[in-house]
Design a protein around this motif. Structure first.
Motif, mmCIF file in Angstrom:
data_model
loop_
_atom_site.group_PDB
_atom_site.id
_atom_site.type_symbol
_atom_site.label_atom_id
_atom_site.label_comp_id
_atom_site.label_asym_id
_atom_site.label_seq_id
_atom_site.Cartn_x
_atom_site.Cartn_y
_atom_site.Cartn_z
ATOM 1 N N HIS A 186 0.788 -1.228 0.000
ATOM 2 C CA HIS A 186 0.000 0.000 0.000
ATOM 3 C C HIS A 186 0.822 1.282 0.000
ATOM 4 C CE1 HIS A 186 -3.462 -2.512 0.257
ATOM 5 N NE2 HIS A 186 -3.029 -3.068 1.357
ATOM 6 N N THR A 187 1.967 1.233 -0.659
ATOM 7 C CA THR A 187 2.596 2.473 -1.073
ATOM 8 C C THR A 187 1.907 2.918 -2.360
ATOM 9 O OG1 THR A 187 4.256 1.390 -2.464
ATOM 10 C CG2 THR A 187 4.793 1.679 -0.116
ATOM 11 N N GLN B 182 -5.200 9.420 -10.505
ATOM 12 C CA GLN B 182 -4.705 10.065 -9.291
ATOM 13 C C GLN B 182 -4.970 9.189 -8.080
ATOM 14 O OE1 GLN B 182 -6.650 13.825 -8.190
ATOM 15 N NE2 GLN B 182 -4.645 14.672 -7.621
ATOM 16 N N ASP B 183 -4.039 9.166 -7.162
ATOM 17 C CA ASP B 183 -4.180 8.478 -5.890
ATOM 18 C C ASP B 183 -5.026 9.353 -4.967
ATOM 19 O OD1 ASP B 183 -3.362 7.639 -3.063
ATOM 20 O OD2 ASP B 183 -2.255 6.167 -4.265
ATOM 21 N N TYR B 184 -5.903 8.711 -4.177
ATOM 22 C CA TYR B 184 -6.742 9.500 -3.264
ATOM 23 C C TYR B 184 -5.894 10.318 -2.301
ATOM 24 C CZ TYR B 184 -5.834 6.060 0.432
ATOM 25 O OH TYR B 184 -5.214 5.266 1.371
ATOM 26 N N ARG B 185 -4.673 9.859 -2.017
ATOM 27 C CA ARG B 185 -3.802 10.581 -1.090
ATOM 28 C C ARG B 185 -3.274 11.872 -1.685
ATOM 29 N NH1 ARG B 185 -0.939 4.847 0.246
ATOM 30 N NH2 ARG B 185 -1.559 4.590 -1.938
ATOM 31 N N ASP B 186 -3.430 12.040 -2.996
ATOM 32 C CA ASP B 186 -2.896 13.213 -3.671
ATOM 33 C C ASP B 186 -3.971 14.226 -4.055
ATOM 34 O OD1 ASP B 186 -0.312 12.142 -3.520
ATOM 35 O OD2 ASP B 186 -0.598 11.012 -5.383
ATOM 36 N N VAL B 187 -5.205 14.004 -3.659
ATOM 37 C CA VAL B 187 -6.282 14.951 -3.951
ATOM 38 C C VAL B 187 -6.207 16.094 -2.941
ATOM 39 C CG1 VAL B 187 -8.781 15.283 -4.132
ATOM 40 C CG2 VAL B 187 -7.751 13.125 -4.887
ATOM 41 N N ARG C 134 -3.502 1.318 6.355
ATOM 42 C CA ARG C 134 -3.763 2.629 5.778
ATOM 43 C C ARG C 134 -5.187 3.103 6.016
ATOM 44 N NH1 ARG C 134 -1.044 6.595 4.641
ATOM 45 N NH2 ARG C 134 -2.807 7.222 3.355
ATOM 46 N N TYR C 135 -6.065 2.249 6.575
ATOM 47 C CA TYR C 135 -7.492 2.575 6.538
ATOM 48 C C TYR C 135 -7.840 3.833 7.329
ATOM 49 C CZ TYR C 135 -12.314 1.667 5.468
ATOM 50 O OH TYR C 135 -13.593 1.784 4.942
ATOM 51 N N LEU C 136 -7.281 3.992 8.509
ATOM 52 C CA LEU C 136 -7.597 5.188 9.288
ATOM 53 C C LEU C 136 -7.115 6.436 8.559
ATOM 54 C CD1 LEU C 136 -8.703 6.518 11.810
ATOM 55 C CD2 LEU C 136 -6.502 6.075 12.948
ATOM 56 N N ALA C 137 -5.946 6.374 7.960
ATOM 57 C CA ALA C 137 -5.446 7.527 7.203
ATOM 58 C C ALA C 137 -6.342 7.809 5.999
ATOM 59 C CB ALA C 137 -4.015 7.268 6.748
ATOM 60 N N TYR C 138 -6.807 6.751 5.337
ATOM 61 C CA TYR C 138 -7.749 6.911 4.213
ATOM 62 C C TYR C 138 -9.010 7.640 4.680
ATOM 63 C CZ TYR C 138 -11.903 4.971 1.780
ATOM 64 O OH TYR C 138 -13.123 4.789 1.179
ATOM 65 N N THR D 242 -15.876 1.694 12.977
ATOM 66 C CA THR D 242 -15.000 2.235 14.017
ATOM 67 C C THR D 242 -13.937 3.161 13.436
ATOM 68 O OG1 THR D 242 -15.328 0.332 15.470
ATOM 69 C CG2 THR D 242 -13.316 1.627 15.811
ATOM 70 N N GLN D 243 -13.308 2.736 12.345
ATOM 71 C CA GLN D 243 -12.259 3.557 11.741
ATOM 72 C C GLN D 243 -12.827 4.856 11.183
ATOM 73 O OE1 GLN D 243 -9.564 2.608 12.882
ATOM 74 N NE2 GLN D 243 -8.417 1.368 11.421
ATOM 75 N N LEU D 244 -13.992 4.813 10.563
ATOM 76 C CA LEU D 244 -14.606 6.040 10.051
ATOM 77 C C LEU D 244 -14.906 7.013 11.188
ATOM 78 C CD1 LEU D 244 -17.032 4.560 7.359
ATOM 79 C CD2 LEU D 244 -14.960 5.907 6.930
ATOM 80 N N GLU D 245 -15.416 6.504 12.291
ATOM 81 C CA GLU D 245 -15.738 7.390 13.409
ATOM 82 C C GLU D 245 -14.465 7.901 14.097
ATOM 83 O OE1 GLU D 245 -19.036 6.320 15.917
ATOM 84 O OE2 GLU D 245 -20.218 7.178 14.271
ATOM 85 N N ARG D 246 -13.436 7.074 14.144
ATOM 86 C CA ARG D 246 -12.160 7.558 14.692
ATOM 87 C C ARG D 246 -11.611 8.713 13.858
ATOM 88 N NH1 ARG D 246 -7.767 3.144 15.230
ATOM 89 N NH2 ARG D 246 -6.646 4.930 16.173
ATOM 90 N N ALA D 247 -11.908 8.693 12.561
ATOM 91 C CA ALA D 247 -11.434 9.769 11.681
ATOM 92 C C ALA D 247 -12.245 11.045 11.844
ATOM 93 C CB ALA D 247 -11.490 9.300 10.231
ATOM 94 N N GLY D 248 -13.350 10.986 12.578
ATOM 95 C CA GLY D 248 -14.157 12.179 12.805
ATOM 96 C C GLY D 248 -15.557 12.103 12.246
#
Length: 429
Positions: A136-137, A254-259, A280-284, A338-344
């Motif tokens: 997942h790079t 484009q990678d979602y990380r680059d938007v 990578r899921y929480l960062a996503y 859980t991960q979505l809610e941890r992200a806010g």
């Protein structure tokens, strides 16, 4: 080697400790097993060597992709019967250790080795992916996406049909056509996102552009669709131009990380999050949260697996990882929420549409089988066999509740607490 099927059938039953629920036809033409059951055809003894050196799912997959194994009769019934022997036996490490201490078990293994012929297994089929580097790079994700989606747009047209939607359809009527069911799914996503004219929508993992086109045409929004597949992007851009929507739809490689050009009023992520990976899921989720305007909605449409007892980490399917979705990972829906809610995010709705995916996959398999010769010409015999096996086996997995698919609606709720959601559940405005 006379009557190889009877020998093979008896040895497999001895090793498994349970009756073999399928009939076997061996390379010498002999048959053994239940007369009315689906037939497992062993075209070559190489299949046995693959299984002996890689027992379980991956060995079976290698023999299937190489054309050394086949099934005659009801493919779905055969896969369901076999899955009980392969995918549902749990962690067999201790069971195998105990079995190796049984002289009868060791004798059966030796006899099977004799039946399999020369000792060394053949190399894996060329369709198998060999993982290299870190997961997942940006580079490894591009390579994984290319492996799956750059098979050829003509091939995907065979499987998916004119809609070119590669995710679960939504069936109000099981007898409806695939095109209508896919259109209903896209409309359902748009309603859940409450799209209105002039809004900005980010479609993450836009595929061949179907969601972007539908949202722009039917709801008047401006859409940015992103994909890592060059072939998908080229196809989607042509579809956008043919629909006269170039002023409202932009397709990017484009990678979602680059938007970085937020904020967006809404984000759709349909069948993409399975590629993100557990690490990578929480960062996503945080990246998508940051791209939304306060009050903006995310619709995350994602395959999930059933949780296991006392599990740690995410489950990786050997066959899927090696031949279909390299580096893909499935998580239970509770982990996703859980991960979505941890992200806010505030998660407002979770809808399981598991049975809908089984119907969708059976339609895709039927389309592939109807144009089998052309599919083989466009790809390779092994690649076509990969797709047939993975889609049929996945249909059985959805039907048996081994995996599911969920639409999770989440909101970047502002500090005022005004989510903008309707008071009544499932009234999408």
């Amino acid at each position: 080697m006379a009557d190889a099927a009877s020998r093979l059938h008896a040895l497999v039953e001895q090793l498994l400790g349970v009756p073999l629920p399928v009939r076997v036809r061996a390379w010498d033409g002999s048959q053994a097993g239940p007369p009315d059951a689906p037939v497992l055809v062993v075209h070559h003894r190489r299949a046995l060597r693959r299984l002996l050196f890689k027992p379980g799912e991956l060995g079976l997959a290698r023999a299937w992709v190489a054309g050394e194994l086949d099934i005659e009769g009801d493919l779905y019934l055969a896969l369901d019967l076999i899955s009980g022997l392969v995918w549902e036996r749990g962690d067999d490490t201790r069971t195998l250790a105990r079995a190796l201490g049984d002289p009868g078990f060791r004798t059966a293994v030796r006899e099977l080795l004799k039946l399999a012929g020369p000792p060394l297994p053949p190399a894996p089929p060329r369709e198998e992916v060999h993982r290299r580097g870190h997961l997942h790079t940006r580079r490894t994700d591009r390579r994984a996406i290319s492996h799956h989606y750059d098979v050829g747009n003509d091939f995907y047209e065979i499987v998916l049909g004119p809609s070119m939607v590669y995710s679960c359809a939504y069936w109000s009527d099981p007898g409806a056509g695939l095109e209508q069911a896919q259109d209903d799914k896209l409309e359902l996503v748009c309603r859940k996102l409450a799209l209105t004219p002039g809004q900005r929508l980010l479609d993450v993992g836009c595929g061949w552009g179907s969601m972007a086109i539908h949202a722009a045409r039917e709801h008047g929004v401006r859409v940015v669709g992103i994909t890592l597949s060059q072939e998908q992007a080229a196809y989607a851009r042509k579809r956008v131009a043919d629909a006269g929507l170039t002023d409202r739809v932009e397709i990017r490689v484009q990678d979602y990380r680059d938007v970085t050009d937020g904020p967006y009023d809404a984000i759709s992520s349909i069948g993409m999050a399975e590629h993100v990976g557990s690490e990578r899921y929480l960062a996503y989720a945080r990246d998508l949260y940051a791209l939304l305007t306060p009050g903006g909605r995310l619709l995350n449409h994602q395959i999930g697996r059933r949780p296991e007892r006392d599990e740690t980490g995410y489950h990786v399917d050997e066959f899927i990882d090696a031949y279909v979705f390299p580096d893909g990972e499935l998580a239970p829906v509770g982990d996703t929420v859980t991960q979505l809610e941890r992200a806010g995010f505030e998660v407002r709705d979770v809808e399981s549409i598991r049975e809908h995916y089984a119907l969708t996959l059976r339609r895709w398999v039927a389309r592939l089988e109807d144009e089998w010769a052309r599919a083989v010409r466009l790809t390779s015999p092994g690649r076509a066999r990969v797709w047939r096996l993975y889609m049929a086996a996945s249909a059985v997995a959805f039907e048996r509740n081994r995996i599911g698919v969920n639409q999770v609606l989440a909101v970047r709720t502002p500090q005022s607490g005004a989510s903008g959601m309707p008071l009544r559940s499932r009234v999408w405005q």
